[in-house]
Design a protein around this motif. Sequence first.
Motif, PDB file in Angstrom:
ATOM      1  N   ILE A  91      48.257 -27.835   6.242  1.00 50.51           N
ATOM      2  CA  ILE A  91      47.326 -27.549   7.326  1.00 50.51           C
ATOM      3  C   ILE A  91      47.045 -26.058   7.302  1.00 50.51           C
ATOM      4  CG2 ILE A  91      46.942 -27.536   9.828  1.00 50.51           C
ATOM      5  CD1 ILE A  91      48.836 -29.956  10.005  1.00 50.51           C
ATOM      6  N   LEU A  92      45.770 -25.717   7.121  1.00 54.90           N
ATOM      7  CA  LEU A  92      45.338 -24.320   7.151  1.00 54.90           C
ATOM      8  C   LEU A  92      44.445 -24.118   8.363  1.00 54.90           C
ATOM      9  CD1 LEU A  92      44.256 -23.658   3.438  1.00 54.90           C
ATOM     10  CD2 LEU A  92      46.399 -23.015   4.523  1.00 54.90           C
ATOM     11  N   THR A  93      44.692 -23.057   9.115  1.00 59.10           N
ATOM     12  CA  THR A  93      43.862 -22.750  10.271  1.00 59.10           C
ATOM     13  C   THR A  93      43.435 -21.293  10.183  1.00 59.10           C
ATOM     14  OG1 THR A  93      45.034 -24.371  11.623  1.00 59.10           O
ATOM     15  CG2 THR A  93      43.759 -22.718  12.795  1.00 59.10           C
ATOM     16  N   GLU A  94      42.150 -21.064  10.434  1.00 58.90           N
ATOM     17  CA  GLU A  94      41.646 -19.690  10.375  1.00 58.90           C
ATOM     18  C   GLU A  94      40.573 -19.497  11.436  1.00 58.90           C
ATOM     19  OE1 GLU A  94      39.886 -16.461   7.200  1.00 58.90           O
ATOM     20  OE2 GLU A  94      41.130 -18.122   6.496  1.00 58.90           O
TER      21      GLU A  94
ATOM     22  N   ASN B 234      28.647 -30.945  10.877  1.00 58.79           N
ATOM     23  CA  ASN B 234      28.418 -30.126  12.068  1.00 58.79           C
ATOM     24  C   ASN B 234      28.578 -28.662  11.700  1.00 58.79           C
ATOM     25  OD1 ASN B 234      28.095 -32.011  14.406  1.00 58.79           O
ATOM     26  ND2 ASN B 234      30.050 -32.770  13.611  1.00 58.79           N
ATOM     27  N   PRO B 235      27.724 -27.785  12.249  1.00 58.15           N
ATOM     28  CA  PRO B 235      27.861 -26.364  11.947  1.00 58.15           C
ATOM     29  C   PRO B 235      29.120 -25.797  12.583  1.00 58.15           C
ATOM     30  CG  PRO B 235      26.203 -26.702  13.639  1.00 58.15           C
ATOM     31  CD  PRO B 235      26.625 -28.063  13.171  1.00 58.15           C
ATOM     32  N   ILE B 236      29.627 -24.747  11.967  1.00 55.65           N
ATOM     33  CA  ILE B 236      30.802 -24.051  12.476  1.00 55.65           C
ATOM     34  C   ILE B 236      30.330 -22.697  12.995  1.00 55.65           C
ATOM     35  CG2 ILE B 236      33.051 -23.080  11.889  1.00 55.65           C
ATOM     36  CD1 ILE B 236      33.197 -25.236   9.651  1.00 55.65           C
TER      37      ILE B 236
ATOM     38  N   VAL C 236      38.977 -22.974  12.613  1.00 51.65           N
ATOM     39  CA  VAL C 236      38.754 -24.032  11.638  1.00 51.65           C
ATOM     40  C   VAL C 236      40.113 -24.476  11.117  1.00 51.65           C
ATOM     41  CG1 VAL C 236      37.905 -24.521   9.310  1.00 51.65           C
ATOM     42  CG2 VAL C 236      36.429 -23.416  10.971  1.00 51.65           C
ATOM     43  N   THR C 237      40.325 -25.778  11.139  1.00 55.54           N
ATOM     44  CA  THR C 237      41.562 -26.365  10.638  1.00 55.54           C
ATOM     45  C   THR C 237      41.233 -27.303   9.504  1.00 55.54           C
ATOM     46  OG1 THR C 237      42.611 -26.189  12.809  1.00 55.54           O
ATOM     47  CG2 THR C 237      43.594 -27.735  11.247  1.00 55.54           C
ATOM     48  N   MET C 238      41.939 -27.124   8.406  1.00 50.93           N
ATOM     49  CA  MET C 238      41.800 -28.008   7.247  1.00 50.93           C
ATOM     50  C   MET C 238      43.106 -28.749   7.072  1.00 50.93           C
ATOM     51  SD  MET C 238      39.529 -25.861   4.696  1.00 50.93           S
ATOM     52  CE  MET C 238      38.048 -25.105   5.346  1.00 50.93           C
TER      53      MET C 238
END
Length: 181
Positions: free
Chosen positions: A14-17, A67-69, A75-77
């Motif tokens: 899980i990557l979050t930025e 959906n646009p960010i 943002v979580t991947m």
Amino acid sequence: MTSKFKTSTDSEIILTELMQPNYSNFSGKIHGGFILSLMDKAAFACASKYSGQYCVTASVNRVDFLNPIEVGELVTMKAQINYVGNTSMVVGIRVESQNIQTGEIKHCNSSYFSMVAKDEKGKNVKVPGLIIRNNNEMRRFLRSIKRLKSSNERDQEFKLENFNPDLYKHHLDSYNIKFQF
């Protein structure tokens, strides 16, 4: 030494930025290329964690930006192994963005990265098998098999030496094209 078999949980990343203004495009939304770069990092981390090896991206299967960010969103991947072959793996990635003020979460895209494990000399190396523990994991594995098979069949069908245009011209009747040959 890696295990002979592992679970998809063994690969989860899980990557979050936080999305910053310098990640945006001319319309003020986060640039798709930046998101693709983050997805590639998640795929690399996931496949390397699972295989215990350095991994490279072999291909990326379809990325639809749903959906646009926005700048300021988190943002979580979420990435995990969906399929393993001999030396290759398919990493499923789900991208979500969260408005930190409202808490609203949007599904922004999902994609599948094919990764190949390499040894220190750059040679392909065998990866652990996958333990399938439930119907959803079985569905993901089978979906990957079907996607790979379909891709290989399409490649063969449209290979230059196999292609016969007379078999396909009628399929193009309803498209906005004109033949000049």
